[in-house]
Design a protein around this motif. Sequence first.
Motif, short mmCIF file in Angstrom:
data_model
loop_
_atom_site.label_atom_id
_atom_site.label_comp_id
_atom_site.label_asym_id
_atom_site.label_seq_id
_atom_site.Cartn_x
_atom_site.Cartn_y
_atom_site.Cartn_z
N VAL A 1 12.32 11.02 4.52
CA VAL A 1 11.23 11.65 3.78
C VAL A 1 11.81 12.37 2.57
N ASP A 2 10.94 12.65 1.59
CA ASP A 2 11.37 13.41 0.43
C ASP A 2 11.36 14.91 0.76
N ARG A 3 11.56 15.74 -0.24
CA ARG A 3 11.69 17.17 0.00
C ARG A 3 10.42 17.77 0.58
N GLU A 4 9.24 17.17 0.28
CA GLU A 4 7.96 17.70 0.76
C GLU A 4 7.50 17.04 2.05
N GLY A 5 8.29 16.12 2.59
CA GLY A 5 7.93 15.46 3.84
C GLY A 5 7.16 14.17 3.67
N THR A 6 7.02 13.65 2.46
CA THR A 6 6.35 12.38 2.25
C THR A 6 7.25 11.25 2.75
N PRO A 7 6.77 10.39 3.64
CA PRO A 7 7.63 9.31 4.17
C PRO A 7 7.98 8.30 3.09
N LEU A 8 9.28 8.07 2.92
CA LEU A 8 9.77 7.13 1.92
C LEU A 8 10.10 5.78 2.53
N GLY A 9 10.68 5.76 3.71
CA GLY A 9 11.07 4.51 4.34
C GLY A 9 11.19 4.69 5.84
N LEU B 1 0.84 -1.20 0.00
CA LEU B 1 0.00 0.00 0.00
C LEU B 1 0.87 1.25 0.00
N HIS B 2 1.89 1.26 0.84
CA HIS B 2 2.80 2.40 0.90
C HIS B 2 3.47 2.62 -0.46
N ARG B 3 3.96 1.55 -1.08
CA ARG B 3 4.63 1.70 -2.37
C ARG B 3 3.64 2.16 -3.45
N THR B 4 2.43 1.62 -3.44
CA THR B 4 1.42 2.01 -4.43
C THR B 4 1.09 3.49 -4.34
N LEU B 5 0.97 4.00 -3.12
CA LEU B 5 0.66 5.42 -2.96
C LEU B 5 1.84 6.30 -3.33
N LEU B 6 3.06 5.83 -3.07
CA LEU B 6 4.24 6.58 -3.52
C LEU B 6 4.28 6.65 -5.04
N GLU B 7 3.92 5.56 -5.70
CA GLU B 7 3.91 5.56 -7.17
C GLU B 7 2.82 6.48 -7.70
N ARG B 8 1.71 6.58 -6.99
CA ARG B 8 0.65 7.50 -7.40
C ARG B 8 1.14 8.94 -7.30
N LEU B 9 1.87 9.26 -6.25
CA LEU B 9 2.44 10.60 -6.12
C LEU B 9 3.50 10.85 -7.19
N ALA B 10 4.29 9.83 -7.49
CA ALA B 10 5.32 9.98 -8.53
C ALA B 10 4.69 10.24 -9.89
N ASP B 11 3.59 9.54 -10.19
CA ASP B 11 2.91 9.74 -11.48
C ASP B 11 2.35 11.15 -11.61
N ALA B 12 2.03 11.75 -10.47
CA ALA B 12 1.53 13.13 -10.47
C ALA B 12 2.65 14.16 -10.33
N ASP B 13 3.92 13.68 -10.38
CA ASP B 13 5.09 14.54 -10.23
C ASP B 13 5.08 15.28 -8.89
N LYS B 14 4.61 14.60 -7.84
CA LYS B 14 4.56 15.18 -6.51
C LYS B 14 5.48 14.45 -5.53
N LEU B 15 6.41 13.66 -6.07
CA LEU B 15 7.41 13.00 -5.25
C LEU B 15 8.76 13.57 -5.65
N ASP B 16 9.37 14.31 -4.75
CA ASP B 16 10.60 15.06 -5.05
C ASP B 16 11.81 14.32 -4.48
N TRP B 17 12.58 13.71 -5.36
CA TRP B 17 13.77 12.95 -4.95
C TRP B 17 15.01 13.83 -4.87
N SER B 18 14.91 15.12 -5.17
CA SER B 18 16.11 15.95 -5.21
C SER B 18 16.76 16.10 -3.84
N ARG B 19 15.95 16.13 -2.80
CA ARG B 19 16.47 16.21 -1.43
C ARG B 19 15.65 15.29 -0.54
N ALA B 20 16.31 14.65 0.39
CA ALA B 20 15.63 13.85 1.40
C ALA B 20 16.18 14.24 2.76
N ALA B 21 15.41 13.95 3.79
CA ALA B 21 15.84 14.23 5.16
C ALA B 21 15.55 13.02 6.02
#
Length: 266
Positions: free
Chosen positions: A134-142, A81-101
């Motif tokens: 998290v990614d640049r927008e605070g979306t939890p990645l792992g 479920l977590h991966r599916t929702l991350l892919e949905r955000l990526a398809d909408a160009d709302k997953l920013d991999w440029s910076r993580a924290a």
Amino acid sequence: MAKPLVSKALWAAIEPLLPPEPAKPRGGRPRVDNRAALAGILFVLRSGIPWEMLPSEIGCSGMTCWRRLRDWHAAGVWTRLHRTLLERLADADKLDWSRAALDSSSIAAKKGGAATGPNPTDRGKPGTKRHVVVDREGTPLGLSLSGANRHDSLMLAPTLDAVPPVRHGRGRPRCRPDKLHADKAYDHRRCRSECRQRSITPRIARRGVDVSERLGRYRWVVERTLAWLNRFWRLTIRYERREDIHLAFTTLGCALICFNQCRRFC
């Protein structure tokens, strides 16, 4: 009219991931509806009440909900479920991999168990530490769990490796950010080497060099995400002796944050 615990959109995202119902060659009582069991799990996660106090109006007993949480975690439902929702955000160009924290927070572990240890900030009482990237927008990645006495720097690599491969368009799935920001707890040569081994540029604050005024310029988003997790009252204190049950709750919490991000951006 009160909002349902399981919205249509959330159920549409989870239902295809659930394992098929087990066969009953000898008959028996009808199986409790999966949606009712999910509603009970979400009620406990959000309210923090004990399983045995789950209201009967939910339509599922606390023990049945506990078993579904355990079984679905073992089947990888929450991770998918977590991966599916991350892919949905990526398809909408709302997953920013440029910076993580990356950062961690400790909570009390009332009953002990695996992934617990004496918390040096709580008079040595048992505690669990959750590490989140998290990614640049605070979306939890792992995320990963450890005892409260385990140093943050030792969990940098396991937390980065917990990021699932996210598909977006053509090419290989992505699971590595370009840069990683972390505080002075990760100021070790080993941490920088682990980042570079994964083709990540480390941006780790240096003890005695970097001043505190600008240290949170990019890292504040992970603090906000940890605060979002604490909105789920079951995650403010660990009551589960079993590590897999607490990890299931935490992974589900991260997935729900991603779901809220999808509703906001997608």
